[in-house]
Write a protein that holds these residues in place. Structure first.
Motif, PDB file in Angstrom:
ATOM      1  N   ARG A  50      -9.506  14.261 -95.141  1.00 42.09           N
ATOM      2  CA  ARG A  50      -9.637  13.358 -93.994  1.00 42.09           C
ATOM      3  C   ARG A  50      -9.076  13.997 -92.735  1.00 42.09           C
ATOM      4  NH1 ARG A  50      -6.104   7.854 -93.029  1.00 42.09           N
ATOM      5  NH2 ARG A  50      -6.983   7.363 -90.956  1.00 42.09           N
ATOM      6  N   ALA A  92     -10.398   6.702 -93.197  1.00 44.32           N
ATOM      7  CA  ALA A  92     -10.069   6.774 -94.606  1.00 44.32           C
ATOM      8  C   ALA A  92     -11.233   6.346 -95.513  1.00 44.32           C
ATOM      9  CB  ALA A  92      -8.818   5.948 -94.912  1.00 44.32           C
ATOM     10  N   THR A 143      -7.913  13.942-100.890  1.00 44.36           N
ATOM     11  CA  THR A 143      -8.568  13.102 -99.889  1.00 44.36           C
ATOM     12  C   THR A 143      -7.818  13.060 -98.559  1.00 44.36           C
ATOM     13  OG1 THR A 143      -9.485  11.735-101.676  1.00 44.36           O
ATOM     14  CG2 THR A 143      -9.507  10.802 -99.456  1.00 44.36           C
ATOM     15  N   GLU A 171     -12.919   8.844 -98.333  1.00 37.62           N
ATOM     16  CA  GLU A 171     -13.024   8.561 -99.764  1.00 37.62           C
ATOM     17  C   GLU A 171     -14.477   8.658-100.239  1.00 37.62           C
ATOM     18  OE1 GLU A 171     -11.300   4.743-100.260  1.00 37.62           O
ATOM     19  OE2 GLU A 171      -9.222   5.418 -99.870  1.00 37.62           O
ATOM     20  N   PRO A 200      -8.998  10.385-108.895  1.00 38.26           N
ATOM     21  CA  PRO A 200      -9.519   9.009-108.867  1.00 38.26           C
ATOM     22  C   PRO A 200     -10.771   8.885-109.726  1.00 38.26           C
ATOM     23  CG  PRO A 200     -10.155  10.180-106.884  1.00 38.26           C
ATOM     24  CD  PRO A 200      -9.246  11.103-107.657  1.00 38.26           C
TER      25      PRO A 200
END
Length: 205
Positions: A188, A195, A184, A199, A150
């Motif tokens: 988590r 969530a 991620t 992130e 990302p």
């Protein structure tokens, strides 16, 4: 050669004399404290064996603190018997505290001998890391598709510094075990956070 043998013989003779005298003093103290018969002879053997075990631990170079501790305890028992039988103690009227010490010595000697003989030093850090890398993780993990990297963005959720540090340790352990960076969803699941916070933590890593 003869001079060297003479020096060695003199040392051995001196050691035998000292050992015999200490052995006799320990026997006399044990006998005066009510440990008659074969039990009085077992006490000096127990003290000498504990001394030898502690000395061997000191020679190996591992756990020297434990070796010194038990060496001092055994040496104190031996020296105490030598001093007590030098006229400072009436062997016909042994005090109660000395009877208690003599009666409790076998348990102390057994504990010290067991710890000195059967305790082993822990593995070096690099050896432990190699062993963990060779042994597969017994916990199966579901295969996950690698997610695209990302674009880093400012975290929308305030994340405590302690939680970020913990997440870095989890990510490092995951990379060491699997050889890939943690994603991620896995992060988590490992941290048990929502969530958005996962992130935000991933953005800090």
């Amino acid at each position: 050669m003869r001079a060297q043998l003479a020096r060695i013989d003199a040392v051995l003779v001196q050691a035998l004399i000292a050992a015999a005298l200490s052995f006799a003093h320990l026997h006399d103290v044990a006998w005066a404290a009510g440990q008659d018969g074969w039990k009085a002879w077992a006490y000096p053997i127990s003290v000498d064996l504990l001394l030898v075990a502690a000395w061997r631990r000191l020679r190996t170079g591992d756990a020297k603190a434990s070796g010194w501790c038990w060496f001092v305890i055994a040496l104190t028992a031996s020296l105490g018997a030598n001093v007590a039988t030098a006229g400072l103690l009436d062997l016909d009227q042994v005090p109660a505290w000395l009877r208690i010490l003599v009666a409790g010595w076998p348990a102390v000697a057994f504990l010290g001998g067991t710890l000195l003989a059967h305790s082993a030093p822990g593995p070096a850090p690099h050896e432990d890391t190699e062993d963990q890398a060779d042994v597969p993780d017994p916990t199966p993990e579901l295969p996950t598709q690698p997610a695209p990297e990302p674009t880093p963005a400012p975290p929308a959720v305030a994340v405590p510094v302690a939680l970020v540090e913990h997440a870095r340790k989890v990510a490092a352990e995951h990379h060491t075990r699997t050889g890939t960076a943690i994603d991620t969803p896995t992060l988590r699941a490992r941290l048990g956070v929502p969530a958005p916070m996962a992130e935000a933590i991933a953005a800090h890593l």
